[in-house]
Design an enzyme around this catalytic site. Structure first.
Site, PDB file in Angstrom:
ATOM      1  N   LYS A 119     -23.185  18.844 -32.036  1.00 23.00           N
ATOM      2  CA  LYS A 119     -23.967  17.770 -31.424  1.00 23.00           C
ATOM      3  C   LYS A 119     -23.173  17.199 -30.260  1.00 23.00           C
ATOM      4  O   LYS A 119     -22.133  16.570 -30.453  1.00 23.00           O
ATOM      5  CB  LYS A 119     -24.301  16.681 -32.438  1.00 23.00           C
ATOM      6  N   LYS A 169     -27.476  20.872 -31.165  1.00 27.86           N
ATOM      7  CA  LYS A 169     -28.245  19.797 -30.544  1.00 27.86           C
ATOM      8  C   LYS A 169     -27.467  19.257 -29.356  1.00 27.86           C
ATOM      9  O   LYS A 169     -26.285  18.927 -29.531  1.00 27.86           O
ATOM     10  CB  LYS A 169     -28.492  18.685 -31.568  1.00 27.86           C
TER      11      LYS A 169
END
Length: 337
Positions: free
Chosen positions: A203, A255
């Site tokens: 992330k 992500k």
């Protein structure tokens, strides 16, 4: 006079001659089951609240969320990832609504499970950022820094209340060191070995999260660069991947998706567990905004972006277009196969 063997003898265009040919030789296919719908539910509202920065996306009421979940089942997608937006007055330094059994996310989990049962994987965002008054993903120390280990204690409690509320899958997204292992232990301690962990393994501290801040009513002060990853780094992502797998992640996620297709491909090649990617708010909003201006073909751009994510190695894709795209795929194919 006819000349044989003239250049070019090999013509790849033969496999592009018409739609049926292109469909037959397609190397990557999207299917409704590949898709997961992120959804926001807001406490204390009587009507869905449009998110200005994300045209077509709303903060749901409890009732409209149940309707969205039923529509997702009908479209054939695999899951719904829930984000709770508590009333502003209930936020505090510890993110208490995140562990309150009657907090909006836990209430919504129970609502959706009652609505869809096991026909849809009900997933829950496991993070404190929506529930803290400072907007960070963890507990702060006396110097205003995110305290990793104190935060893990909160995550353990969150995992247990979310599992009790009906989550099939928890998605720890805070990027705390050791979060997957602590959450796995916490779930197992209450006999919830059946609840899976979708680890937000990679992330990045991305500019593309901007519209999401409105979606969850973020109170963020500062930034998250001390715990989310540096966009410049690749090997760091593979190190995070190894740690999450060692700690018991059932699935892993990259992500954002679109700006990090190279990372997604590296992760996909490295593991034997399912890999997901999150097409985040900024990716969504850019396409919607450009389409609204008439600069791009909206539907083609959506399908192209999702196909690229799938081609790079994502088994599952979290996208705000999940239900819409799934329905179009079913219509195009004459139903899901």
């Amino acid at each position: 006079m006819t000349t044989y063997g003239s250049f070019p003898g090999t013509r790849p265009r033969r496999l592009r001659t018409n739609p049926v040919m292109r469909r037959m030789v397609a190397e990557t296919r999207l299917h409704p089951a590949d898709l997961i719908l992120p959804a926001f539910v807001r406490e204390g509202v009587s009507e869905p609240v449009p998110i200005t920065a994300m045209p077509g996306v709303v903060q749901h009421t409890r009732d409209s969320l149940k309707k969205a979940a039923a529509e997702a089942v009908a479209a054939g997608i695999s899951g719904i990832m829930l984000f709770g937006v508590p009333e502003e007055s209930k936020k505090d330094a510890l993110g208490t609504p995140g562990t309150d059994p009657d907090g909006i996310l836990q209430v919504a989990l129970r609502d959706v499970r009652a609505e869809v049962g096991d026909d849809l994987l009900v997933m829950s965002d496991l993070c404190l950022d929506e529930t803290t008054d400072h907007g960070h993903c963890g507990v702060l120390d006396d110097q205003g820094r995110v305290d990793n280990d104190a935060t893990l204690e909160r995550y353990a409690e969150m995992a247990q209340v979310q599992a009790d509320a009906g989550a099939h899958v928890v998605g720890p997204s805070g990027m705390m060191d050791g979060q997957v292992g602590v959450i796995r232990d916490a779930l197992d301690q209450i006999g919830r070995e059946d609840v899976a962990i979708l680890a937000y393994t990679v992330k990045y501290a991305s500019a593309f999260y901007g519209p999401f801040r409105e979606a969850v009513g973020s109170s963020l002060q500062g930034d998250r660069k001390t715990y989310q990853q540096d966009p410049a780094n690749t090997r760091e992502s593979l190190r995070e991947l190894a740690l999450d797998l060692e700690e018991g992640a059932d699935m892993v996620m990259v992500k954002p998706a679109g700006p990090y297709l190279d990372i997604l491909a590296r992760v996909s090649d490295a593991v034997d567990v399912p890999v997901a990617a999150y097409q985040i708010s900024g990716e969504y909003s850019m396409i919607e905004a450009a389409a609204e201006k008439g600069w791009i073909d909206r539907d083609r751009a959506i399908m192209e972006a999702l196909t690229g994510i799938r081609r790079a190695g994502a088994r599952s894709i979290l996208t705000y277009w999940a239900t819409e795209v799934a329905q179009k795929l079913k219509d195009r194919q004459g139903g899901a196969h």
